[in-house]
Design a protein around this motif. Sequence first.
Motif, PDB file in Angstrom:
ATOM      1  N   ALA A  17      74.428  84.520  58.327  1.00  0.00           N
ATOM      2  CA  ALA A  17      75.472  85.261  59.039  1.00  0.00           C
ATOM      3  C   ALA A  17      76.593  85.766  58.126  1.00  0.00           C
ATOM      4  CB  ALA A  17      76.047  84.402  60.167  1.00  0.00           C
ATOM      5  N   PRO A  18      77.139  84.964  57.202  1.00  0.00           N
ATOM      6  CA  PRO A  18      78.244  85.466  56.371  1.00  0.00           C
ATOM      7  C   PRO A  18      77.842  86.653  55.497  1.00  0.00           C
ATOM      8  CG  PRO A  18      78.139  83.075  56.272  1.00  0.00           C
ATOM      9  CD  PRO A  18      76.881  83.533  56.943  1.00  0.00           C
ATOM     10  N   PHE A  19      76.619  86.643  55.003  1.00  0.00           N
ATOM     11  CA  PHE A  19      76.180  87.712  54.111  1.00  0.00           C
ATOM     12  C   PHE A  19      75.857  88.993  54.878  1.00  0.00           C
ATOM     13  CE2 PHE A  19      75.555  83.799  51.835  1.00  0.00           C
ATOM     14  CZ  PHE A  19      76.025  84.107  50.564  1.00  0.00           C
ATOM     15  N   VAL A  20      75.357  88.832  56.096  1.00  0.00           N
ATOM     16  CA  VAL A  20      75.117  90.009  56.942  1.00  0.00           C
ATOM     17  C   VAL A  20      76.455  90.602  57.371  1.00  0.00           C
ATOM     18  CG1 VAL A  20      74.094  90.833  59.085  1.00  0.00           C
ATOM     19  CG2 VAL A  20      72.913  89.089  57.733  1.00  0.00           C
ATOM     20  N   ALA A  21      77.376  89.742  57.827  1.00  0.00           N
ATOM     21  CA  ALA A  21      78.686  90.221  58.279  1.00  0.00           C
ATOM     22  C   ALA A  21      79.463  90.893  57.162  1.00  0.00           C
ATOM     23  CB  ALA A  21      79.489  89.056  58.857  1.00  0.00           C
ATOM     24  N   ALA A  22      79.244  90.434  55.909  1.00  0.00           N
ATOM     25  CA  ALA A  22      79.963  91.015  54.777  1.00  0.00           C
ATOM     26  C   ALA A  22      79.592  92.470  54.521  1.00  0.00           C
ATOM     27  CB  ALA A  22      79.705  90.192  53.513  1.00  0.00           C
ATOM     28  N   LEU A  23      78.468  92.916  55.091  1.00  0.00           N
ATOM     29  CA  LEU A  23      78.052  94.305  54.913  1.00  0.00           C
ATOM     30  C   LEU A  23      78.868  95.272  55.760  1.00  0.00           C
ATOM     31  CD1 LEU A  23      74.168  93.844  54.881  1.00  0.00           C
ATOM     32  CD2 LEU A  23      75.668  94.218  52.923  1.00  0.00           C
ATOM     33  N   GLY A  24      79.613  94.757  56.725  1.00  0.00           N
ATOM     34  CA  GLY A  24      80.455  95.630  57.533  1.00  0.00           C
ATOM     35  C   GLY A  24      80.394  95.279  59.008  1.00  0.00           C
ATOM     36  N   GLU A  25      81.372  95.744  59.736  1.00  0.00           N
ATOM     37  CA  GLU A  25      81.462  95.452  61.161  1.00  0.00           C
ATOM     38  C   GLU A  25      80.264  96.033  61.904  1.00  0.00           C
ATOM     39  OE1 GLU A  25      84.611  96.085  64.884  1.00  0.00           O
ATOM     40  OE2 GLU A  25      85.153  96.686  62.837  1.00  0.00           O
ATOM     41  N   GLY A  26      79.694  95.235  62.781  1.00  0.00           N
ATOM     42  CA  GLY A  26      78.586  95.696  63.595  1.00  0.00           C
ATOM     43  C   GLY A  26      77.216  95.477  63.000  1.00  0.00           C
ATOM     44  N   VAL A  27      77.141  95.104  61.720  1.00  0.00           N
ATOM     45  CA  VAL A  27      75.823  94.894  61.103  1.00  0.00           C
ATOM     46  C   VAL A  27      75.160  93.647  61.682  1.00  0.00           C
ATOM     47  CG1 VAL A  27      74.588  94.533  58.926  1.00  0.00           C
ATOM     48  CG2 VAL A  27      76.538  96.086  59.000  1.00  0.00           C
ATOM     49  N   LEU A  28      75.949  92.566  61.875  1.00  0.00           N
ATOM     50  CA  LEU A  28      75.433  91.396  62.582  1.00  0.00           C
ATOM     51  C   LEU A  28      75.481  91.722  64.066  1.00  0.00           C
ATOM     52  CD1 LEU A  28      74.358  88.508  62.479  1.00  0.00           C
ATOM     53  CD2 LEU A  28      76.721  87.690  62.519  1.00  0.00           C
ATOM     54  N   ALA A  29      74.314  92.110  64.601  1.00  0.00           N
ATOM     55  CA  ALA A  29      74.277  92.701  65.943  1.00  0.00           C
ATOM     56  C   ALA A  29      74.115  91.681  67.065  1.00  0.00           C
ATOM     57  CB  ALA A  29      73.146  93.719  66.023  1.00  0.00           C
ATOM     58  N   GLY A  30      73.722  90.465  66.733  1.00  0.00           N
ATOM     59  CA  GLY A  30      73.543  89.463  67.770  1.00  0.00           C
ATOM     60  C   GLY A  30      72.879  88.223  67.227  1.00  0.00           C
ATOM     61  N   VAL A  31      73.106  87.100  67.904  1.00  0.00           N
ATOM     62  CA  VAL A  31      72.551  85.813  67.490  1.00  0.00           C
ATOM     63  C   VAL A  31      71.887  85.152  68.691  1.00  0.00           C
ATOM     64  CG1 VAL A  31      73.081  83.504  66.608  1.00  0.00           C
ATOM     65  CG2 VAL A  31      74.279  85.510  65.675  1.00  0.00           C
ATOM     66  N   VAL A  32      70.713  84.556  68.463  1.00  0.00           N
ATOM     67  CA  VAL A  32      70.022  83.807  69.509  1.00  0.00           C
ATOM     68  C   VAL A  32      70.266  82.319  69.313  1.00  0.00           C
ATOM     69  CG1 VAL A  32      67.794  83.206  70.537  1.00  0.00           C
ATOM     70  CG2 VAL A  32      68.217  85.546  69.741  1.00  0.00           C
ATOM     71  N   THR A  33      70.927  81.688  70.260  1.00  0.00           N
ATOM     72  CA  THR A  33      71.090  80.245  70.287  1.00  0.00           C
ATOM     73  C   THR A  33      71.487  79.823  71.693  1.00  0.00           C
ATOM     74  OG1 THR A  33      72.255  78.316  69.384  1.00  0.00           O
ATOM     75  CG2 THR A  33      73.495  80.375  69.484  1.00  0.00           C
ATOM     76  N   ARG A  34      70.910  78.731  72.167  1.00  0.00           N
ATOM     77  CA  ARG A  34      71.269  78.224  73.487  1.00  0.00           C
ATOM     78  C   ARG A  34      72.301  77.103  73.393  1.00  0.00           C
ATOM     79  NH1 ARG A  34      65.364  78.339  74.760  1.00  0.00           N
ATOM     80  NH2 ARG A  34      64.953  80.160  76.063  1.00  0.00           N
ATOM     81  N   SER A  35      72.510  76.567  72.216  1.00  0.00           N
ATOM     82  CA  SER A  35      73.412  75.433  72.033  1.00  0.00           C
ATOM     83  C   SER A  35      74.861  75.837  72.294  1.00  0.00           C
ATOM     84  CB  SER A  35      73.287  74.889  70.605  1.00  0.00           C
ATOM     85  OG  SER A  35      74.354  74.032  70.285  1.00  0.00           O
TER      86      SER A  35
END
Length: 341
Positions: A17-35
């Motif tokens: 997540a940190p490395f994807v987010a570092a590419l710019g806003e909106g690049v981390l488009a969603g995360v799957v977790t039920r916890s």
Amino acid sequence: MRLGLVGYGFGGRTFHAPFVAALGEGVLAGVVTRSAARRAELAADHPGVPVYDTVDDLLAAGVDIVTISTPPSGRLDIAKRVIDAGVPVIVDKPMASSLAEARELVAYAADRGVLLSVFQNRRWDSEARTLQAIVRSGAVGDIRLVENVLDRWEPRATGDGSGGGQLLDLGSHTVDQVRDALGPVQRVFATIDRRPGDEYEYAFDLLLEHQDGIRSIVASDVLQPDGRPRLRVTGSTGTVTVRGLDIQTDQMLAGLRPAGHGWGVEPHERWGTLTTTAGEQRPYPRADGRWQDFYAGVREAIDTGSGVLPVAVEGSLATFAILEAARRSAELGTWVHVSSV
């Protein structure tokens, strides 16, 4: 690029997540977790990033590529579901629970014309990049032996044994580093130490013979309070020795992020030492770590449509074949030839 992440445990939260987010806003488009706990962490770490209950929900929302960071036992089925949707996929290492499963996944993606890659971020470790530089420069002449060792005192790493052992977990990285730098491996001789009671593999020592005659030693011990040098490369004119683990892990755990100043930069006091056969010693530059280059390469592949992701699956399959040969070697107590992939 809009990337979806499946899993927000230690790996997803720390190494993806940190490395994807570092590419710019909106690049981390969603995360799957039920916890509920993981959802709270995601909201604190990356406010506004959507969270989904299922992979199907993530795919329905629309993504360009998906990274899977779940335990190895469930990765194959999740990856197939993403591939069936025609979406490129990155699988955390190891890409499956066995070489047979890994081959199955590679064939499944190829048959459907979907891009597949493996998260081998430690090819961008300081030590791996330093080894590559030594190979390119001829700094020690003709290389005859590379020792790639990652020891540490971390009794908690053994956990309850449910995640497998060090050979598959860490060996997926350290074996990949020498194979990527030195070329194909013909055969392997291995010893593996297991914890009594649950058979957890807490240490391994592999002797690899590469096709061009170079040998490498790849080893790890998580119950070692005084570790061996991290990297030693010996050739006809000298030896380069590097001590201490790549700085990026400590930086990440300390809260520094890849876009921050000084990320991955190795200070001079952590450089290696070149000792020549004439008895001279001088500092040898230690390459900076650049884990961020993996996801930068992913974005370039998606944005340009090049179809070339940073890690080709063939290399990861070759590494998996070495690991399986190593386990068989340890069982038989003899050299074992590595199967073709």
